[in-house]
Design a protein around this motif. Structure first.
Motif, PDB file in Angstrom:
ATOM      1  N   SER A  36      -1.901  -9.572 -81.240  1.00 43.83           N
ATOM      2  CA  SER A  36      -2.872  -8.556 -80.812  1.00 43.83           C
ATOM      3  C   SER A  36      -2.602  -7.251 -81.536  1.00 43.83           C
ATOM      4  O   SER A  36      -1.495  -6.984 -81.995  1.00 43.83           O
ATOM      5  N   ILE A  37      -3.628  -6.437 -81.601  1.00 49.95           N
ATOM      6  CA  ILE A  37      -3.534  -5.064 -82.091  1.00 49.95           C
ATOM      7  C   ILE A  37      -4.335  -4.195 -81.137  1.00 49.95           C
ATOM      8  O   ILE A  37      -5.403  -4.596 -80.661  1.00 49.95           O
ATOM      9  N   SER A  38      -3.826  -3.026 -80.826  1.00 49.72           N
ATOM     10  CA  SER A  38      -4.502  -2.153 -79.866  1.00 49.72           C
ATOM     11  C   SER A  38      -4.281  -0.704 -80.258  1.00 49.72           C
ATOM     12  O   SER A  38      -3.338  -0.354 -80.976  1.00 49.72           O
ATOM     13  N   GLY A  39      -5.158   0.123 -79.759  1.00 50.04           N
ATOM     14  CA  GLY A  39      -5.067   1.569 -79.960  1.00 50.04           C
ATOM     15  C   GLY A  39      -5.597   2.275 -78.737  1.00 50.04           C
ATOM     16  O   GLY A  39      -6.355   1.700 -77.948  1.00 50.04           O
ATOM     17  N   GLY A  40      -5.197   3.501 -78.572  1.00 54.45           N
ATOM     18  CA  GLY A  40      -5.666   4.220 -77.394  1.00 54.45           C
ATOM     19  C   GLY A  40      -5.112   5.622 -77.337  1.00 54.45           C
ATOM     20  O   GLY A  40      -4.712   6.212 -78.354  1.00 54.45           O
ATOM     21  N   LEU A  41      -5.043   6.117 -76.111  1.00 54.93           N
ATOM     22  CA  LEU A  41      -4.654   7.511 -75.889  1.00 54.93           C
ATOM     23  C   LEU A  41      -3.826   7.577 -74.618  1.00 54.93           C
ATOM     24  O   LEU A  41      -4.231   7.041 -73.582  1.00 54.93           O
ATOM     25  N   ASP A  42      -2.666   8.228 -74.705  1.00 55.53           N
ATOM     26  CA  ASP A  42      -1.836   8.520 -73.526  1.00 55.53           C
ATOM     27  C   ASP A  42      -1.963   9.997 -73.197  1.00 55.53           C
ATOM     28  O   ASP A  42      -1.767  10.857 -74.066  1.00 55.53           O
ATOM     29  N   LEU A  43      -2.300  10.281 -71.960  1.00 53.54           N
ATOM     30  CA  LEU A  43      -2.414  11.664 -71.491  1.00 53.54           C
ATOM     31  C   LEU A  43      -1.270  11.924 -70.513  1.00 53.54           C
ATOM     32  O   LEU A  43      -1.266  11.411 -69.390  1.00 53.54           O
ATOM     33  N   TYR A  44      -0.279  12.713 -70.959  1.00 47.20           N
ATOM     34  CA  TYR A  44       0.922  12.970 -70.151  1.00 47.20           C
ATOM     35  C   TYR A  44       0.660  14.147 -69.213  1.00 47.20           C
ATOM     36  O   TYR A  44       0.445  15.277 -69.652  1.00 47.20           O
ATOM     37  N   LEU A  45       0.679  13.861 -67.916  1.00 52.87           N
ATOM     38  CA  LEU A  45       0.546  14.899 -66.905  1.00 52.87           C
ATOM     39  C   LEU A  45       1.905  15.494 -66.541  1.00 52.87           C
ATOM     40  O   LEU A  45       1.970  16.566 -65.936  1.00 52.87           O
ATOM     41  N   ASP A  46       2.955  14.803 -66.906  1.00 51.17           N
ATOM     42  CA  ASP A  46       4.327  15.251 -66.683  1.00 51.17           C
ATOM     43  C   ASP A  46       5.181  14.609 -67.765  1.00 51.17           C
ATOM     44  O   ASP A  46       4.704  13.768 -68.529  1.00 51.17           O
ATOM     45  N   ARG A  47       6.447  15.013 -67.821  1.00 55.75           N
ATOM     46  CA  ARG A  47       7.318  14.450 -68.848  1.00 55.75           C
ATOM     47  C   ARG A  47       7.419  12.936 -68.734  1.00 55.75           C
ATOM     48  O   ARG A  47       7.518  12.234 -69.743  1.00 55.75           O
ATOM     49  N   ASP A  48       7.372  12.388 -67.507  1.00 56.86           N
ATOM     50  CA  ASP A  48       7.575  10.955 -67.299  1.00 56.86           C
ATOM     51  C   ASP A  48       6.396  10.273 -66.625  1.00 56.86           C
ATOM     52  O   ASP A  48       6.530   9.129 -66.151  1.00 56.86           O
ATOM     53  N   PHE A  49       5.237  10.914 -66.585  1.00 60.84           N
ATOM     54  CA  PHE A  49       4.064  10.300 -65.951  1.00 60.84           C
ATOM     55  C   PHE A  49       2.851  10.516 -66.855  1.00 60.84           C
ATOM     56  O   PHE A  49       2.630  11.627 -67.346  1.00 60.84           O
ATOM     57  N   PHE A  50       2.074   9.454 -67.075  1.00 59.88           N
ATOM     58  CA  PHE A  50       0.935   9.556 -67.986  1.00 59.88           C
ATOM     59  C   PHE A  50      -0.195   8.634 -67.535  1.00 59.88           C
ATOM     60  O   PHE A  50       0.004   7.664 -66.802  1.00 59.88           O
ATOM     61  N   VAL A  51      -1.392   8.970 -67.989  1.00 63.70           N
ATOM     62  CA  VAL A  51      -2.594   8.143 -67.833  1.00 63.70           C
ATOM     63  C   VAL A  51      -2.927   7.577 -69.202  1.00 63.70           C
ATOM     64  O   VAL A  51      -2.834   8.289 -70.216  1.00 63.70           O
ATOM     65  N   THR A  52      -3.309   6.303 -69.261  1.00 64.10           N
ATOM     66  CA  THR A  52      -3.519   5.643 -70.544  1.00 64.10           C
ATOM     67  C   THR A  52      -4.921   5.040 -70.645  1.00 64.10           C
ATOM     68  O   THR A  52      -5.484   4.582 -69.639  1.00 64.10           O
TER      69      THR A  52
END
Length: 250
Positions: A200-216
């Motif tokens: 598989s190959i994938s791409g996207g975006l991680d949005l970090y709301l904190d140093r150790d917590f993110f929305v993907t």
């Protein structure tokens, strides 16, 4: 005895002692010295009488220097007072309050869990269904590289893969790219239901709301293999998945 006043006068700095009376003999008369001794001069008054008087000029010439004044008492030595005041001695009072607490970790978490619900289409949109995925990510103290283990589930497929994910940047918004290889199988009766290699190959975006917590947000394309009389070959069936999820590191 008559010479004593003269020598006493010479000792104390006087040129010649004065005679006891104006007409009396000079102190040196008993020595029978013509013209007396140096320091006296012979005088004859109007009646022809001879007298001897002290010659002040002789005293001014022969008088020695004034004796030095006796030195006074030496000054009393007073030691200088120190201007430096030493600081107070440090206090060694113990502040021990129990066992030492472990040092607080200042870095970021290294192990992450990502939960991603979403949807998937199979065979280029011929069928679609809901999908879900769970992933574990391992990262270092710094940098964007992650080692990724994920499992993906749909009604028609199962896939388990290991791969590499890389986050670009170190800010709150981090685009990423991921590659994975593993195994997959179909859950349809008209397709091969054995486990076969997949990628598989994938791409996207991680949005970090904190140093150790993110929305993907992630889009993934997967390829399958299948059995043929000559061995495994790439399948013409592909799966496209879309996920929105969240992850945290600890």
């Amino acid at each position: 005895m008559l010479l004593a006043p003269m020598f006493l006068a010479a000792a104390i700095g006087q040129a010649c002692p004065a005679p006891p009376s104006r007409f009396g003999p000079p102190p040196c008369a008993a020595a029978n010295v013509p013209g007396c001794v140096p320091g006296y001069r012979r005088l004859v008054d109007a009646r022809g009488r001879v007298t001897y008087a002290c010659d002040p000029a002789y005293g001014a010439v022969t008088a020695g220097p004034e004796p030095l004044a006796a030195p006074g008492a030496p000054p009393v030595y007073a030691p200088p007072q120190p201007s430096y005041v030493p600081p107070p001695a440090p206090s060694y009072q113990s502040h021990y309050a129990g066992p030492l607490a472990p040092p607080r970790r200042e870095g970021r978490g290294q192990v992450g869990i990502v939960l991603m619900p979403g949807g998937a289409t199979l065979d280029r949109g011929a069928s679609s269904d809901g999908a879900g995925a769970v992933a574990m990510e391992l990262r270092g103290w710094r940098g964007g590289a992650r080692l990724r283990f994920d499992f993906e589930y749909t009604r028609f497929t199962r896939a388990a893969e290991v791969g590499m994910k890389y986050d670009f940047g170190d800010g709150p918004v981090r685009p990423f790219l991921a590659l994975g290889i593993g195994g997959a199988r179909f859950e349809r009766d008209d397709l091969d239901r054995d486990w076969h290699p997949s990628g598989s190959i994938s791409g996207g975006l991680d949005l970090y709301l904190d140093r150790d917590f993110f929305v993907t947000f992630e889009a993934k394309q997967r390829a399958f293999t299948h059995d043929t009389p000559s061995g495994l070959e790439a399948s013409a069936i592909h799966q496209t998945s879309f996920f929105v999820g969240a992850g945290f590191y600890f």
